[in-house]
Design a protein around this motif. Structure first.
Motif, PDB file in Angstrom:
ATOM      1  N   GLN A  12       0.966  -1.140   0.004  1.00  0.00           N
ATOM      2  CA  GLN A  12      -0.071  -0.175  -0.134  1.00  0.00           C
ATOM      3  C   GLN A  12       0.855   1.192  -0.155  1.00  0.00           C
ATOM      4  O   GLN A  12       0.533   2.355  -0.820  1.00  0.00           O
ATOM      5  CB  GLN A  12      -0.935  -0.043   1.093  1.00  0.00           C
ATOM      6  CG  GLN A  12      -2.024   1.116   1.305  1.00  0.00           C
ATOM      7  CD  GLN A  12      -2.759   1.107   2.260  1.00  0.00           C
ATOM      8  OE1 GLN A  12      -2.703   0.360   3.369  1.00  0.00           O
ATOM      9  NE2 GLN A  12      -3.928   2.103   2.447  1.00  0.00           N
ATOM     10  N   GLY A  13       1.918   1.288   0.805  1.00  0.00           N
ATOM     11  CA  GLY A  13       2.747   2.398   0.781  1.00  0.00           C
ATOM     12  C   GLY A  13       3.492   2.615  -0.573  1.00  0.00           C
ATOM     13  O   GLY A  13       3.538   3.919  -0.929  1.00  0.00           O
ATOM     14  N   GLN A  14       3.822   1.554  -1.082  1.00  0.00           N
ATOM     15  CA  GLN A  14       4.334   1.630  -2.510  1.00  0.00           C
ATOM     16  C   GLN A  14       3.376   2.365  -3.731  1.00  0.00           C
ATOM     17  O   GLN A  14       3.825   3.256  -4.453  1.00  0.00           O
ATOM     18  CB  GLN A  14       4.896   0.193  -2.984  1.00  0.00           C
ATOM     19  CG  GLN A  14       6.101  -0.131  -2.120  1.00  0.00           C
ATOM     20  CD  GLN A  14       6.633  -1.745  -2.778  1.00  0.00           C
ATOM     21  OE1 GLN A  14       5.737  -2.125  -3.419  1.00  0.00           O
ATOM     22  NE2 GLN A  14       7.837  -1.913  -2.480  1.00  0.00           N
ATOM     23  N   ILE A  15       2.208   1.754  -3.599  1.00  0.00           N
ATOM     24  CA  ILE A  15       1.196   2.323  -4.319  1.00  0.00           C
ATOM     25  C   ILE A  15       1.153   3.846  -4.220  1.00  0.00           C
ATOM     26  O   ILE A  15       0.921   4.616  -5.121  1.00  0.00           O
ATOM     27  CB  ILE A  15      -0.056   1.337  -4.208  1.00  0.00           C
ATOM     28  CG1 ILE A  15       0.184   0.226  -4.736  1.00  0.00           C
ATOM     29  CG2 ILE A  15      -1.214   2.260  -5.036  1.00  0.00           C
ATOM     30  CD1 ILE A  15      -0.882  -0.872  -4.692  1.00  0.00           C
ATOM     31  N   GLN A  16       0.987   4.224  -2.881  1.00  0.00           N
ATOM     32  CA  GLN A  16       0.763   5.591  -2.644  1.00  0.00           C
ATOM     33  C   GLN A  16       1.909   6.437  -3.149  1.00  0.00           C
ATOM     34  O   GLN A  16       1.559   7.452  -3.566  1.00  0.00           O
ATOM     35  CB  GLN A  16       0.594   5.768  -0.957  1.00  0.00           C
ATOM     36  CG  GLN A  16      -0.752   5.371  -0.485  1.00  0.00           C
ATOM     37  CD  GLN A  16      -0.831   5.603   1.050  1.00  0.00           C
ATOM     38  OE1 GLN A  16       0.167   5.630   1.599  1.00  0.00           O
ATOM     39  NE2 GLN A  16      -1.779   5.396   1.519  1.00  0.00           N
TER      40      GLN A  16
END
Length: 66
Positions: A12-16
């Motif tokens: 999720q952090g990478q997508i953000q």
């Protein structure tokens, strides 16, 4: 610690981060286009037209006393 939970949080952090970078790239592209348009406008316009665009209220009226 749960490995699956950590994996989901990392993903999720990478997508953000990717979304943030995409938005920033679009903003930079828009700023570059606006800068080019301003340079073109300044290059083709004369000084009085630029002054009138900056302060359109000046020079419209003349006060006369007779």
């Amino acid at each position: 610690m749960d490995i699956a939970l950590m994996s989901m949080a990392l993903s999720q952090g990478q997508i953000q981060q990717q979304a943030s970078m995409s938005v920033m790239k679009m903003a930079i592209g828009n700023a570059e286009l606006q800068g080019e348009a301003i340079q073109k406008l300044i290059g083709t316009a004369d000084a009085t037209a630029i002054q009138n665009a900056a302060q359109p209220h000046l020079g419209g009226n003349i006060d006369l006393k007779i």
